[in-house]
Design a protein around this motif. Sequence first.
Motif, short mmCIF file in Angstrom:
data_model
loop_
_atom_site.label_atom_id
_atom_site.label_comp_id
_atom_site.label_asym_id
_atom_site.label_seq_id
_atom_site.Cartn_x
_atom_site.Cartn_y
_atom_site.Cartn_z
N MET A 1 66.55 31.74 18.44
CA MET A 1 66.14 31.80 19.83
C MET A 1 66.68 33.09 20.44
SD MET A 1 66.46 31.13 23.32
CE MET A 1 68.20 31.00 23.31
N ASN A 2 65.81 33.82 21.07
CA ASN A 2 66.16 35.12 21.62
C ASN A 2 66.11 35.07 23.14
OD1 ASN A 2 65.60 37.81 22.72
ND2 ASN A 2 65.47 38.47 20.59
N LYS A 3 67.23 35.43 23.78
CA LYS A 3 67.32 35.38 25.24
C LYS A 3 66.26 36.28 25.91
CE LYS A 3 70.53 36.18 29.05
NZ LYS A 3 71.91 36.54 29.42
N THR A 4 66.03 37.45 25.34
CA THR A 4 65.06 38.37 25.92
C THR A 4 63.66 37.78 25.88
OG1 THR A 4 66.41 40.25 25.23
CG2 THR A 4 64.13 40.72 25.77
N GLU A 5 63.31 37.15 24.77
CA GLU A 5 62.00 36.51 24.67
C GLU A 5 61.87 35.35 25.64
OE1 GLU A 5 61.55 35.52 20.55
OE2 GLU A 5 61.39 37.60 19.94
N LEU A 6 62.94 34.59 25.81
CA LEU A 6 62.93 33.50 26.78
C LEU A 6 62.76 34.05 28.19
CD1 LEU A 6 63.16 30.53 27.55
CD2 LEU A 6 65.65 30.79 27.51
N LEU A 7 63.46 35.11 28.52
CA LEU A 7 63.31 35.74 29.83
C LEU A 7 61.88 36.22 30.06
CD1 LEU A 7 66.60 37.75 30.41
CD2 LEU A 7 65.58 36.10 31.98
N ILE A 43 57.81 27.57 24.78
CA ILE A 43 58.99 27.47 23.90
C ILE A 43 58.58 26.96 22.52
CG2 ILE A 43 61.09 26.11 23.51
CD1 ILE A 43 61.60 26.38 26.58
N ALA A 44 57.72 25.96 22.51
CA ALA A 44 57.26 25.42 21.22
C ALA A 44 56.49 26.47 20.44
CB ALA A 44 56.38 24.19 21.47
N GLU A 45 55.65 27.22 21.13
CA GLU A 45 54.85 28.24 20.47
C GLU A 45 55.69 29.43 19.99
OE1 GLU A 45 51.37 31.29 21.81
OE2 GLU A 45 51.15 29.21 22.44
N GLU A 46 56.57 29.91 20.87
CA GLU A 46 57.35 31.13 20.57
C GLU A 46 58.50 30.88 19.60
OE1 GLU A 46 58.10 35.07 20.57
OE2 GLU A 46 56.48 34.17 21.74
N PHE A 47 59.21 29.77 19.79
CA PHE A 47 60.44 29.52 19.02
C PHE A 47 60.32 28.37 18.03
CE2 PHE A 47 61.92 31.04 23.29
CZ PHE A 47 62.31 32.30 22.89
N ASP A 48 59.17 27.69 18.04
CA ASP A 48 58.97 26.52 17.18
C ASP A 48 60.05 25.47 17.42
OD1 ASP A 48 57.45 25.08 15.32
OD2 ASP A 48 58.73 25.72 13.66
N ASN A 60 68.74 20.26 32.47
CA ASN A 60 68.42 21.12 31.32
C ASN A 60 67.54 22.31 31.68
OD1 ASN A 60 69.93 19.72 29.43
ND2 ASN A 60 68.24 18.37 28.88
N PHE A 61 66.97 22.32 32.90
CA PHE A 61 66.03 23.37 33.27
C PHE A 61 66.36 24.04 34.60
CE2 PHE A 61 63.79 20.96 30.10
CZ PHE A 61 63.18 21.94 29.35
N ASN A 62 67.55 23.82 35.13
CA ASN A 62 67.92 24.39 36.43
C ASN A 62 68.30 25.86 36.37
OD1 ASN A 62 67.66 23.14 38.91
ND2 ASN A 62 69.37 21.76 38.57
N SER A 63 68.64 26.36 35.19
CA SER A 63 69.06 27.76 35.08
C SER A 63 68.76 28.30 33.69
CB SER A 63 70.57 27.88 35.34
OG SER A 63 71.30 27.27 34.30
N LEU A 64 68.78 29.60 33.59
CA LEU A 64 68.60 30.25 32.29
C LEU A 64 69.64 29.76 31.30
CD1 LEU A 64 67.31 32.42 30.46
CD2 LEU A 64 68.89 34.07 31.51
N GLU A 65 70.88 29.67 31.74
CA GLU A 65 71.95 29.22 30.85
C GLU A 65 71.72 27.80 30.35
OE1 GLU A 65 72.62 30.49 33.97
OE2 GLU A 65 73.14 32.50 33.28
N ALA A 66 71.26 26.92 31.24
CA ALA A 66 71.00 25.53 30.85
C ALA A 66 69.87 25.45 29.83
CB ALA A 66 70.66 24.70 32.09
N ILE A 67 68.84 26.26 30.02
CA ILE A 67 67.71 26.27 29.09
C ILE A 67 68.17 26.79 27.73
CG2 ILE A 67 65.41 27.20 28.62
CD1 ILE A 67 65.08 27.40 31.73
N ILE A 68 68.94 27.86 27.73
CA ILE A 68 69.46 28.41 26.47
C ILE A 68 70.32 27.38 25.75
CG2 ILE A 68 71.05 30.11 25.48
CD1 ILE A 68 69.96 32.11 27.59
N THR A 69 71.21 26.72 26.48
CA THR A 69 72.07 25.69 25.88
C THR A 69 71.23 24.60 25.23
OG1 THR A 69 73.85 26.13 27.46
CG2 THR A 69 73.86 23.98 26.36
#
Length: 75
Positions: A1-7, A43-48, A60-69
């Motif tokens: 999982m890549n933070k830049t791709e998630l951003l 997320i499913a498509e990009e990171f499987d 789990n979805f309130n912040s970037l950090e929560a999503i990454i975790t």
Amino acid sequence: MNKTELLDILQDIHPEVDYEKEKSLIDSGIFDSFDIVTLISEIAEEFDIKVPANEITPDNFNSLEAIITLLVELE
């Protein structure tokens, strides 16, 4: 999982949001249910990574950090 791709995915959903600073994407109403469905699909498509229904919570979805975790736990 890549933070830049998630951003990149998050910026496609709401480009006006500073995801590095925002801590209440759900609580403040920035993300609605359609945004979450879009994000989970991307997320499913990009990171499987499949996000189970029981993990789709505001915490789990309130912040970037929560999503990454969450995604790191599900990898």
